[in-house]
Write a protein that holds these residues in place. Sequence first.
Motif, PDB file in Angstrom:
ATOM      1  N   ASP A 470      -2.640 -13.499  -9.324  1.00  0.00           N
ATOM      2  CA  ASP A 470      -2.763 -12.420  -8.782  1.00  0.00           C
ATOM      3  C   ASP A 470      -2.443 -12.428  -7.406  1.00  0.00           C
ATOM      4  OD1 ASP A 470      -3.925 -11.774 -11.140  1.00  0.00           O
ATOM      5  OD2 ASP A 470      -5.243 -13.367 -10.750  1.00  0.00           O
ATOM      6  N   LYS A 471      -2.124 -13.627  -6.812  1.00  0.00           N
ATOM      7  CA  LYS A 471      -1.866 -13.816  -5.240  1.00  0.00           C
ATOM      8  C   LYS A 471      -1.026 -12.835  -4.684  1.00  0.00           C
ATOM      9  CE  LYS A 471      -2.944 -18.379  -4.041  1.00  0.00           C
ATOM     10  NZ  LYS A 471      -1.811 -19.568  -3.599  1.00  0.00           N
ATOM     11  N   PRO A 472       0.148 -12.128  -5.683  1.00  0.00           N
ATOM     12  CA  PRO A 472       0.921 -11.233  -5.052  1.00  0.00           C
ATOM     13  C   PRO A 472       0.068  -9.909  -4.355  1.00  0.00           C
ATOM     14  CG  PRO A 472       2.100 -12.806  -6.500  1.00  0.00           C
ATOM     15  CD  PRO A 472       0.775 -12.863  -6.634  1.00  0.00           C
ATOM     16  N   PHE A 473      -0.853  -9.672  -5.540  1.00  0.00           N
ATOM     17  CA  PHE A 473      -1.408  -8.210  -5.608  1.00  0.00           C
ATOM     18  C   PHE A 473      -2.322  -8.542  -4.534  1.00  0.00           C
ATOM     19  CE2 PHE A 473       1.286  -8.594  -8.839  1.00  0.00           C
ATOM     20  CZ  PHE A 473       1.329  -7.722  -9.249  1.00  0.00           C
ATOM     21  N   LEU A 474      -3.334  -9.717  -4.203  1.00  0.00           N
ATOM     22  CA  LEU A 474      -3.614  -9.261  -3.540  1.00  0.00           C
ATOM     23  C   LEU A 474      -3.917  -8.594  -1.764  1.00  0.00           C
ATOM     24  CD1 LEU A 474      -4.679 -13.537  -2.628  1.00  0.00           C
ATOM     25  CD2 LEU A 474      -6.120 -11.626  -3.733  1.00  0.00           C
ATOM     26  N   ARG A 475      -3.358  -8.454  -1.402  1.00  0.00           N
ATOM     27  CA  ARG A 475      -3.220  -7.609  -0.348  1.00  0.00           C
ATOM     28  C   ARG A 475      -3.855  -6.058  -0.424  1.00  0.00           C
ATOM     29  NH1 ARG A 475       1.558  -5.992   4.069  1.00  0.00           N
ATOM     30  NH2 ARG A 475       0.937  -4.250   4.264  1.00  0.00           N
ATOM     31  N   ASN A 476      -3.196  -5.707  -1.293  1.00  0.00           N
ATOM     32  CA  ASN A 476      -3.745  -4.126  -1.862  1.00  0.00           C
ATOM     33  C   ASN A 476      -5.369  -3.892  -1.832  1.00  0.00           C
ATOM     34  OD1 ASN A 476      -1.778  -2.800  -2.433  1.00  0.00           O
ATOM     35  ND2 ASN A 476      -1.855  -2.808  -4.253  1.00  0.00           N
ATOM     36  N   ILE A 477      -6.528  -4.730  -2.255  1.00  0.00           N
ATOM     37  CA  ILE A 477      -7.574  -5.011  -2.469  1.00  0.00           C
ATOM     38  C   ILE A 477      -8.217  -4.921  -0.911  1.00  0.00           C
ATOM     39  CG2 ILE A 477      -9.488  -6.445  -3.875  1.00  0.00           C
ATOM     40  CD1 ILE A 477      -7.938  -4.933  -5.672  1.00  0.00           C
ATOM     41  N   ALA A 478      -7.427  -6.813  -0.406  1.00  0.00           N
ATOM     42  CA  ALA A 478      -7.785  -7.117   1.138  1.00  0.00           C
ATOM     43  C   ALA A 478      -7.879  -5.604   1.637  1.00  0.00           C
ATOM     44  CB  ALA A 478      -7.081  -8.274   1.328  1.00  0.00           C
ATOM     45  N   ASN A 479      -6.420  -4.671   1.633  1.00  0.00           N
ATOM     46  CA  ASN A 479      -6.791  -4.009   2.296  1.00  0.00           C
ATOM     47  C   ASN A 479      -8.353  -2.537   2.417  1.00  0.00           C
ATOM     48  OD1 ASN A 479      -4.866  -4.019   3.628  1.00  0.00           O
ATOM     49  ND2 ASN A 479      -3.729  -2.905   2.150  1.00  0.00           N
ATOM     50  N   VAL A 480      -8.421  -2.474   1.130  1.00  0.00           N
ATOM     51  CA  VAL A 480      -9.889  -2.192   0.652  1.00  0.00           C
ATOM     52  C   VAL A 480     -11.101  -2.360   0.841  1.00  0.00           C
ATOM     53  CG1 VAL A 480     -10.906  -1.225  -1.463  1.00  0.00           C
ATOM     54  CG2 VAL A 480      -8.941  -1.184  -1.554  1.00  0.00           C
ATOM     55  N   MET A 481     -10.913  -4.016   1.261  1.00  0.00           N
ATOM     56  CA  MET A 481     -12.123  -4.580   1.902  1.00  0.00           C
ATOM     57  C   MET A 481     -12.354  -4.764   3.226  1.00  0.00           C
ATOM     58  SD  MET A 481     -12.049  -8.441   0.147  1.00  0.00           S
ATOM     59  CE  MET A 481     -12.848  -9.329   0.569  1.00  0.00           C
ATOM     60  N   VAL A 482     -11.479  -4.168   3.860  1.00  0.00           N
ATOM     61  CA  VAL A 482     -11.331  -3.884   5.278  1.00  0.00           C
ATOM     62  C   VAL A 482     -11.393  -2.741   5.709  1.00  0.00           C
ATOM     63  CG1 VAL A 482     -10.264  -4.360   7.957  1.00  0.00           C
ATOM     64  CG2 VAL A 482      -9.369  -5.826   5.724  1.00  0.00           C
ATOM     65  N   ALA A 483     -11.122  -1.740   5.188  1.00  0.00           N
ATOM     66  CA  ALA A 483     -11.151  -0.243   5.261  1.00  0.00           C
ATOM     67  C   ALA A 483     -13.085  -0.212   5.126  1.00  0.00           C
ATOM     68  CB  ALA A 483     -10.427   0.549   4.365  1.00  0.00           C
ATOM     69  N   SER A 484     -13.605  -0.796   4.025  1.00  0.00           N
ATOM     70  CA  SER A 484     -15.017  -0.701   3.140  1.00  0.00           C
ATOM     71  C   SER A 484     -16.003  -1.645   4.325  1.00  0.00           C
ATOM     72  CB  SER A 484     -14.634  -0.340   2.002  1.00  0.00           C
ATOM     73  OG  SER A 484     -14.714  -1.696   2.042  1.00  0.00           O
ATOM     74  N   GLY A 485     -15.579  -1.683   5.470  1.00  0.00           N
ATOM     75  CA  GLY A 485     -15.404  -2.927   7.001  1.00  0.00           C
ATOM     76  C   GLY A 485     -15.679  -4.820   6.152  1.00  0.00           C
TER      77      GLY A 485
END
Length: 519
Positions: A470-485
Amino acid sequence: MDRASSMLFGGVHFDRKRFASDIERFKEKEAEQDIQIETESQPIESAGIENGRKKKRKANTFEAVESFSVFKASEPVHIVEVDSSEQKKEVEKQIEQAALLRKKHGIHISGHNVPAPLQSFEELSSRYGCKPFLLRNLSELGFKEPTPIQRQAIPILLSGRECFACAPTGSGKTLAFLCPILMKIKPGSGDGIKAVVICPTRELAAQTTRECKKLTKGRKFYVKLMTKELARTGDFKKMPCTVLVSTPLRLDFAVRKRKLDLTRVEYLVLDESDKLFELGFVEQIDSVVKACSNPSIIRSLFSATLPDSVEELARSIMHDAVRVIVGRKNSASELIKQKLIFAGSEEGKLLALRQCFAQSLNPPVLVFVQSKERAKELYKELAFDDIKADVIHADLSQEQRENAVDNFRAGKTWVLIATDVISRGMDFKGVNCVINYDFPESAAAYIHRIGRSGRAGRHGEAITLYTEEDKPFLRNIANVMVASGCEGPSWILSLPKLRRKKHRPQRDSISTAPDDNEE
Ligand SMILES: Nc1ncnc2c1ncn2[C@@H]1O[C@H](COP(=O)(O)OP(=O)(O)OP(=O)(O)O)[C@@H](O)[C@H]1O
């Protein structure tokens, strides 16, 4: 989506070539537009000007955004003269107040002449003549203040404008589209179906029907859920129905095979609209939209995720629509504490899950997996652990699915293992934690899944397990995390961008039981 957009709403004319320069201009200016509109457009209702699709559309002399419009105005815009400087000042004051209210609630709008947001539910009666039954029902449900999406979307729809809206999960979008319907259409049976709400799953359609019935308490609205039986054998000519809630498949079936008449529909809502525009649904939606042929129909699209492709499609099909975004587009609710846990492998995931439960099992907990097979496997694993677990997936009968949802709602089930069949829209009160056992297939899927917790002002937690795969797909999720604080690990944020958006790998089966072939 291209195929979708070329097919969908084939009957609606929007000359993209002719308006190509407008589209370009819109793309460039979208960001500044929100600011400009918020400060310069007149909150027309508060200026005492009632708006409506059938009435003449009105604007004030300060309207600065007429030239911008990819949203095709269905009627010419008329300029209202503001003769005295006092009137002018009053209008300016109202514009400023509306802009401040929007800013306070994180509401961003695009479109001209956007009505002012609601200050309170009481304004529904002072500005729009809302009947007491609805206010009473809102109060009985414990709704004291409108949520941001309700503040803005309700006046837009009440003023006869089409709308596409994106607001976080659990922020009250259902009431935002039901309230105008119940205010504008007349109760009673004789006049055919007046409003249609389309939801992507049966569970969500059933939930929306229930919510609608709660809001109509004390009034004779005929609110109907399109069940399988109704779609197949219902006598629609005899059946009293004012508001119909359905999945696309059943509605399309009833329209085509049973000649269900939708020509008098005044409100059409596409809930979870981005899902409804995915291939698989889009043909049915297209057929239903065509069947809703009333020229003054008001269509609206709601979702917590609104990809650019869907926005573009919405712009091309809607008339004089207003775009409303609450908070940041495509971000998760800020009430959810999000965590990523590296579990290495499939075996590691099962261990990590058991560890999570051993450390702190704070029910109700929802566990998402990527397929019904995996849901069954995980259920088998957990069934004998000391937790009250259940499972829901598409292979269960309707009754079994309903029971699973009801038991979870009633607290009889602590841990519900689910596929994405309940990842959108389902409102389980007080889900404390969502665990993504299988990594979500996209950022949108992630937002909807974790949005089953942290609803209606409550806090929640989301844990996402990931493996090497799943590692290569982590960035999308991390972006959502950052955008929501939330914090997103910097190494993840610096991973390369991926072209492929969907991630649904073949995974090893979930099992600690010895292999049948093993000695
Ligand atoms: N004004 C309000 N005040 C308090 N609670 C509200 C209000 N409006 C709605 N709610 C409650 O908030 C919860 C979430 O509402 P709803 O299901 O409409 O969210 P949603 O935005 O549609 O979420 P999703 O994107 O997941 O579908 C529900 O339990 C609903 O009863």
